[in-house]
Design a protein around this motif. Sequence first.
Motif, PDB file in Angstrom:
ATOM      1  N   SER A   1      55.909  98.127 -53.363  1.00 55.55           N
ATOM      2  CA  SER A   1      57.027  97.714 -54.205  1.00 55.55           C
ATOM      3  C   SER A   1      57.908  96.711 -53.474  1.00 55.55           C
ATOM      4  O   SER A   1      57.980  96.708 -52.243  1.00 55.55           O
ATOM      5  CB  SER A   1      57.889  98.927 -54.586  1.00 55.55           C
ATOM      6  OG  SER A   1      57.145  99.874 -55.324  1.00 55.55           O
TER       7      SER A   1
ATOM      8  N   ARG B   1      55.384  98.189 -64.988  1.00 51.62           N
ATOM      9  CA  ARG B   1      55.425  98.108 -63.517  1.00 51.62           C
ATOM     10  C   ARG B   1      56.734  97.506 -63.018  1.00 51.62           C
ATOM     11  O   ARG B   1      57.209  97.879 -61.945  1.00 51.62           O
ATOM     12  CB  ARG B   1      54.260  97.259 -63.001  1.00 51.62           C
ATOM     13  CG  ARG B   1      52.897  97.800 -63.349  1.00 51.62           C
ATOM     14  CD  ARG B   1      51.788  97.010 -62.659  1.00 51.62           C
ATOM     15  NE  ARG B   1      51.758  95.604 -63.057  1.00 51.62           N
ATOM     16  CZ  ARG B   1      51.907  94.587 -62.205  1.00 51.62           C
ATOM     17  NH1 ARG B   1      52.096  94.815 -60.913  1.00 51.62           N
ATOM     18  NH2 ARG B   1      51.846  93.347 -62.644  1.00 51.62           N
TER      19      ARG B   1
ATOM     20  N   SER C   1      53.939  98.904 -57.983  1.00 44.22           N
ATOM     21  CA  SER C   1      52.483  98.790 -58.148  1.00 44.22           C
ATOM     22  C   SER C   1      52.040  97.332 -58.131  1.00 44.22           C
ATOM     23  O   SER C   1      51.299  96.874 -59.006  1.00 44.22           O
ATOM     24  CB  SER C   1      52.045  99.456 -59.461  1.00 44.22           C
ATOM     25  OG  SER C   1      52.446 100.805 -59.509  1.00 44.22           O
TER      26      SER C   1
END
Length: 125
Positions: free
Chosen positions: A17, A67, A85
Motif C-alpha cells: 500500500s 482498492r 493491493s
Amino acid sequence: QLQLVESGGGLAQPGESLRLSCAASGSTLDNYVIQWFRQAPGKEREPVGCINSSGGATTYAGPVKGRFTISRDNAKNTVYLQMNSLKPEDTAVYYCAAVRSGYVCYDEWEDYDYWGQGVQVTVSS
C-alpha cells in the motif's frame, strides 16, 4: 491562486500500500472537487478517482475500484489517495487536480483549473 503539491509516492511491491497526499495552499479546498489522474509511460493520462467538495461522495475508475480510496481533510487542506493491493499496472505518475465545483466530478484534465506537479508511483518486485 490555489497551488497543489502531491507527496507520498515511491516504490512498492505488488500487494503493498501507499498513501498519496495532495496538499493545497493559497486558498482553502472547501469548494473544490478534487480528481486524481495518473499517466503511465507510453499511455494516455486517465482519471483515477474523484471526491466532491464535502467529501460525501467519491467515484473511482474501474481498474482501481475496491482498492483505492479517496478522502479529504478540509481542516488540513489536504486530499488523500489510499492505494491498497497495488499492482504493477498501477505504476504511473499521479496528479491531483482541482476545480471550483461543489458536486460535479469531471473526467477530463482540461476541465480542471489547478494541477499538481505529479508524484511517481512504481510497483515492482
